[in-house]
Scaffold this motif. Sequence first.
Motif, PDB file in Angstrom:
ATOM      1  N   ARG A  91     -15.205  -4.919  24.740  1.00  0.00           N
ATOM      2  CA  ARG A  91     -14.192  -6.305  25.097  1.00  0.00           C
ATOM      3  C   ARG A  91     -12.756  -6.417  24.357  1.00  0.00           C
ATOM      4  N   LEU A  92     -13.448  -5.778  22.871  1.00  0.00           N
ATOM      5  CA  LEU A  92     -12.042  -6.390  21.920  1.00  0.00           C
ATOM      6  C   LEU A  92     -11.419  -5.075  22.106  1.00  0.00           C
ATOM      7  N   MET A  93     -11.682  -4.340  22.577  1.00  0.00           N
ATOM      8  CA  MET A  93      -9.975  -3.141  22.716  1.00  0.00           C
ATOM      9  C   MET A  93      -9.393  -3.663  23.992  1.00  0.00           C
ATOM     10  N   HIS A  94     -10.391  -4.425  25.266  1.00  0.00           N
ATOM     11  CA  HIS A  94      -9.612  -4.307  26.304  1.00  0.00           C
ATOM     12  C   HIS A  94      -8.372  -5.362  25.871  1.00  0.00           C
ATOM     13  N   ASP A  95      -8.925  -6.603  25.191  1.00  0.00           N
ATOM     14  CA  ASP A  95      -8.021  -7.472  24.188  1.00  0.00           C
ATOM     15  C   ASP A  95      -7.490  -7.206  23.736  1.00  0.00           C
ATOM     16  N   TRP A  96      -7.447  -6.493  22.817  1.00  0.00           N
ATOM     17  CA  TRP A  96      -6.231  -6.210  21.497  1.00  0.00           C
ATOM     18  C   TRP A  96      -5.212  -5.080  22.728  1.00  0.00           C
ATOM     19  N   LEU A  97      -5.819  -3.781  23.137  1.00  0.00           N
ATOM     20  CA  LEU A  97      -4.413  -3.912  24.173  1.00  0.00           C
ATOM     21  C   LEU A  97      -3.992  -4.213  24.726  1.00  0.00           C
ATOM     22  N   ARG A  98      -4.152  -5.541  25.960  1.00  0.00           N
ATOM     23  CA  ARG A  98      -3.839  -5.891  25.915  1.00  0.00           C
ATOM     24  C   ARG A  98      -2.568  -7.528  25.835  1.00  0.00           C
ATOM     25  N   ALA A  99      -2.782  -7.665  24.579  1.00  0.00           N
ATOM     26  CA  ALA A  99      -1.754  -8.681  24.032  1.00  0.00           C
ATOM     27  C   ALA A  99      -0.825  -7.471  23.387  1.00  0.00           C
ATOM     28  N   ALA A 100      -1.245  -6.112  23.446  1.00  0.00           N
ATOM     29  CA  ALA A 100      -0.191  -5.147  22.474  1.00  0.00           C
ATOM     30  C   ALA A 100       0.940  -4.740  23.305  1.00  0.00           C
ATOM     31  N   PHE A 101       0.454  -4.367  25.029  1.00  0.00           N
ATOM     32  CA  PHE A 101       0.825  -3.957  25.211  1.00  0.00           C
ATOM     33  C   PHE A 101       2.115  -5.432  26.226  1.00  0.00           C
ATOM     34  N   ALA A 102       1.344  -6.496  25.790  1.00  0.00           N
ATOM     35  CA  ALA A 102       2.217  -7.774  26.597  1.00  0.00           C
ATOM     36  C   ALA A 102       2.928  -8.195  25.363  1.00  0.00           C
ATOM     37  N   GLY A 103       2.706  -7.933  24.170  1.00  0.00           N
ATOM     38  CA  GLY A 103       3.669  -8.137  23.608  1.00  0.00           C
ATOM     39  C   GLY A 103       3.179 -10.104  22.892  1.00  0.00           C
ATOM     40  N   THR A 104       1.734 -10.293  22.841  1.00  0.00           N
ATOM     41  CA  THR A 104       1.676 -11.555  22.934  1.00  0.00           C
ATOM     42  C   THR A 104       0.386 -11.616  21.231  1.00  0.00           C
TER      43      THR A 104
END
Length: 264
Positions: free
Chosen positions: A250-263
């Motif tokens: 879950r932490l991975m998915h959240d981290w990647l989503r935010a990084a790819f979105a630039g948020t």
Amino acid sequence: MRIARLGCLLLLAGASFAAQAKMIHRPVEWTLDGTRFHSVLVYDDATSAKRPGLVMVPNWYGINDAAVQKAEMIAGKDYVILLTDMYGASVRPQQGNAEQAQAAVKPLYGDRALMRKRINEALTQLKAQAASAPIDAGKLGAIGFCFGGSAVLDLARSGADIAAVVSFHGGLTTDDPALAKHIKARVLAMNGADDKGTMPDADKFMDEMRTSPADWQFVVIGHAVHCFTEVGENSAGCRYDERAAARSYRLMHDWLRAAFAGTP
């Protein structure tokens, strides 16, 4: 009646498409310094939508059925994953044979420049796949497990221009702490609190990361030992932990989503 028949045909067509959609395992080969590498591109072909691409380095047993299954699970419909061969096609440690695995990783831990060269070549190969696979070339990252965690952290230290790196129960050491100043990726490292192999290096790792300009986070998972995402491992120092694995994913998915979105 005609409308009902049309509806049935559409349902059948949809069912047929669903049956044909599957996880793709495409061989990706390259040669570097005279060594041939055999990696596997993994993604779901149910949709042609562009999605982020990830270099994934498995544990020290390298590419095998268990690693492919893990890549499938993580990829889902969210990512295209290049399951990366770091040893060369002729080196395939047998699952469970620690002596073979240790022999495979020893040259790379002994020559971190070589490790960085090989993992950067894998990133280059992932980028090249964007011409024929549904990869959003503007959204690239890397994830790794155990030895693979060490490899992707070295990818970040090399200054690779990617959005994010995620290490699961990976080795935290480096041959050159000054490399941290080159890190561009957002770095997430997750290690078990009771991991006797990696946690002794945690303080030095955090000191290193404090010198980095990049966004980073070090997560310590309580009661977990080494290998907490490795299904089937069940020894005192290397044990699968369903709770820790689920939390870390879950932490991975959240981290990647935010990084790819630039948020944030």
